[in-house]
Design an enzyme around this catalytic site. Structure first.
Site, PDB file in Angstrom:
ATOM      1  N   ASP A  90       4.716  -7.837  22.070  1.00  0.00           N
ATOM      2  CA  ASP A  90       4.884  -6.664  22.944  1.00  0.00           C
ATOM      3  C   ASP A  90       4.631  -7.054  24.387  1.00  0.00           C
ATOM      4  O   ASP A  90       3.817  -7.941  24.673  1.00  0.00           O
ATOM      5  CB  ASP A  90       3.992  -5.507  22.500  1.00  0.00           C
ATOM      6  CG  ASP A  90       2.527  -5.863  22.366  1.00  0.00           C
ATOM      7  OD1 ASP A  90       1.778  -5.621  23.315  1.00  0.00           O
ATOM      8  OD2 ASP A  90       2.131  -6.367  21.300  1.00  0.00           O
ATOM      9  N   GLU A 145      -6.171   4.240  23.582  1.00  0.00           N
ATOM     10  CA  GLU A 145      -7.265   3.274  23.599  1.00  0.00           C
ATOM     11  C   GLU A 145      -8.521   3.789  24.288  1.00  0.00           C
ATOM     12  O   GLU A 145      -9.606   3.258  24.067  1.00  0.00           O
ATOM     13  CB  GLU A 145      -6.812   1.992  24.313  1.00  0.00           C
ATOM     14  CG  GLU A 145      -5.552   1.365  23.736  1.00  0.00           C
ATOM     15  CD  GLU A 145      -5.063   0.193  24.559  1.00  0.00           C
ATOM     16  OE1 GLU A 145      -5.916  -0.550  25.106  1.00  0.00           O
ATOM     17  OE2 GLU A 145      -3.829   0.024  24.688  1.00  0.00           O
TER      18      GLU A 145
END
Length: 293
Positions: A97, A188
């Site tokens: 990614d 996150e």
């Protein structure tokens, strides 16, 4: 003159001094240090045995690789672990990614990692928060398709911004096509000015809005501890999860993980700096089966 006989000195028995506490402590300390050394040696041998294939691979083929992002020793250890993890998952699919932080990517050079493992898919950051597009999303999105990667887009969620505005930002930026992976919600951080329950409400609003638009359930990305503490009870079984765990002793993807991000420190030819690498929990046909139709 009368001499007096000498007086015999009676010798006393030599007293035995008891060992001091200090000497006992010293002996115990030596034993403790020795025991720790033995344990450390056993630990080191265990690690070397666990990653023996990666060690042999590294010193056989990659002993001259350097990286200005890590020390030489850190680079060696990371390359060994990457090789080991990918070797253990050779029937599954590897991917990576990227975002604007990787800079200008030479997509035509990207093929394999550690010389042996093909890279089949890529997730590309599209947006962050309620108004922030990734500065390189458009070029990365187009280039990934042109170079035959199965591509997916993700949104970096900011807990303190409006969830619907964030969903609309993603929808406005990302045009998913047949063969693309489902959209991803990357969470996150913890909120600063709201409760965890409020955070979950916001996440669900984002997920519902994006699912309604694309007609597919999004994937949720997070670290394993965050997932365990805040997300699993609320969302497990309802959404697929992409989990980040870089622990040295986690060797295999777990059954309930759709994707495992096992390192953030890989080197991929064609990309400057460090890169996240992932394992999909299935083969290439399984990966295509979850794509947009």
């Amino acid at each position: 003159m009368k001499r007096t006989p000498p007086v015999k000195k009676i010798q006393s028995k030599k007293s035995v001094k008891p060992k001091s506490k200090r000497s006992e402590k010293g002996t115990f300390g030596k034993i403790s240090v020795f025991a720790l050394m033995v344990l450390f040696l056993a630990f080191a041998i265990g690690v070397l045995y666990q990653y023996r294939n990666g060690v042999l691979y590294y010193f056989g083929f990659k002993s001259n690789v350097n990286s200005n992002e890590l020390t030489d020793e850190e680079r060696k250890l990371e390359d060994i672990r990457i090789f080991e993890v990918l070797s253990r998952h050779d029937t599954k699919v590897a991917g990576f990614d990227v975002s604007e932080y990787q800079g200008n990517i030479a997509w035509e050079k990207i093929d394999k990692i550690e010389d042996d493992f093909p890279l089949a898919f890529v997730f590309i950051r599209a947006t962050a928060g309620n108004d922030r597009p990734d500065l390189r999303f458009e070029e990365n999105w187009k280039a990934a398709k042109e170079h035959y990667f199965i591509r997916g887009a993700y949104h970096y969620y900011r807990p303190n911004e409006n969830s619907i505005a964030q969903a609309d930002n993603f929808i406005k930026t990302v045009k998913l096509r047949k063969g693309d992976l489902p959209p991803v919600l990357d969470i996150e951080k913890l909120p600063k000015n709201q409760s965890i329950d409020s955070l979950k409400v916001g996440l669900r609003r984002w997920l519902n809005r994006v699912e309604k638009h694309y007609k597919v359930k999004p994937i949720i990305y997070s670290g394993e501890s965050y997932y365990t503490d805040f997300l699993r009870e609320e969302f497990k079984g309802e959404y697929p999860f992409w989990i980040a765990n870089y622990n040295l002793f986690v060797e295999n993807i777990k059954k309930d993980w759709l994707i495992w991000q096992f390192t953030e420190k890989a080197q991929i030819y064609g990309i400057k700096g460090l890169v996240d690498v992932n394992v999909f929990n299935g083969n290439k046909e399984d990966l295509k089966a979850i794509c947009m139709r």
